[in-house]
Write a protein that holds these residues in place. Structure first.
Motif, PDB file in Angstrom:
ATOM      1  N   GLY A   6      -1.195   5.871   0.649  1.00 47.24           N
ATOM      2  CA  GLY A   6      -2.356   6.370  -0.077  1.00 47.24           C
ATOM      3  C   GLY A   6      -2.296   6.033  -1.549  1.00 47.24           C
TER       4      GLY A   6
ATOM      5  N   THR B 147      -4.857   0.620   0.208  1.00 45.61           N
ATOM      6  CA  THR B 147      -5.167   2.053   0.160  1.00 45.61           C
ATOM      7  C   THR B 147      -6.544   2.306  -0.442  1.00 45.61           C
ATOM      8  OG1 THR B 147      -3.940   2.307  -1.926  1.00 45.61           O
ATOM      9  CG2 THR B 147      -2.764   2.792   0.108  1.00 45.61           C
TER      10      THR B 147
ATOM     11  N   SER C 208      -8.718   2.004   2.469  1.00 45.21           N
ATOM     12  CA  SER C 208      -8.549   3.185   3.311  1.00 45.21           C
ATOM     13  C   SER C 208      -9.393   4.337   2.807  1.00 45.21           C
ATOM     14  CB  SER C 208      -7.066   3.585   3.353  1.00 45.21           C
ATOM     15  OG  SER C 208      -6.863   4.780   4.050  1.00 45.21           O
TER      16      SER C 208
END
Length: 231
Positions: free
Chosen positions: A60, A134, A137
């Protein structure tokens, strides 16, 4: 001219993960093998030969950390100091919002294999490729989880050449960006619960992280009695 196509490689890996595939990707703290679905994560787990007690880690960025982790102001400040002010990688552990849309896309089994007592590990600030994938994401609300690209307990791999053939064989995409930044440590990320200040794993940049927390927050970190340097 850049040696690596960061955005293109991140998009290729992310698109593969989004449809249930498996990807081996570079991070400053070593190569990871990622899945974006329950079946992919189970296959990774089985191929690595991991113990049932081992958890998946999320990859993340700061946006994902702020969205999912429930932190005190001190906890937020510690994360910012380590990952932004000092620009170091961190396996950040904190309580999580299990009802957040990013986690609600997962099956109950996948959540159980990725959380412990409602805490979640998120790998933060682990390099340029990590930042690129990320970001996708978060933007596309598709969580990515995984662990080191290795047979369990065989040590973190900092080049694709060092990854065992059986691990590479299950990957639909392998992103090879050469030797990774923190190879001298021979270890993946340091895992720190930023609320309890428990060091769960001593890894890359641990002494620097310990210095930051002591100098700026007046807290001396203590490593676990059996400090494992990699997983």
């Amino acid at each position: 001219m850049s040696l690596f196509s960061l955005e293109d490689d991140a998009r290729s890996a992310f698109d593969t993960l989004k449809v249930g595939g498996i990807a081996i990707v570079p991070n400053d703290v070593g190569y990871s093998i990622l899945g974006g679905s329950g079946p992919a994560l189970r296959r990774i787990f089985q191929t690595k030969g991991r113990a049932a007690s081992k958890l998946n880690a999320m990859v993340g960025n700061a946006d994902i950390h702020r969205a999912l982790h429930v932190c005190s102001q001190r906890g937020r400040d510690i994360v910012t100091a380590i990952t932004e002010d000092y620009d170091l990688p961190l396996g950040c552990i904190a309580p999580c919002r299990a009802d957040h849309p990013l986690l609600r896309t997962l099956t109950a089994d996948t959540v159980a294999a990725s959380t412990l007592n409602n805490t979640l590990v998120i790998l933060l600030n682990a390099g340029k490729f990590h930042a690129a994938i990320t970001r996708l994401s978060f933007q596309e609300s598709h969580p990515l989880f995984g662990s080191s690209a290795n047979r369990s307990l065989s040590g973190t791999k900092f080049t694709v050449e060092g990854i065992e053939p059986e691990i590479k064989a299950i990957a639909d995409v392998v992103v090879d960006h050469g030797l990774q930044k923190y190879h001298a440590y021979g270890a993946s990320s340091t895992l720190l619960n930023v609320e309890t200040l428990e060091v769960v794993r001593v890894g890359s940049c641990y002494e620097s992280i310990r210095y930051i927390v002591e100098r700026h927050f007046g807290i001396t970190l203590s490593p676990p009695l059996a400090a494992a340097l990699s997983r």
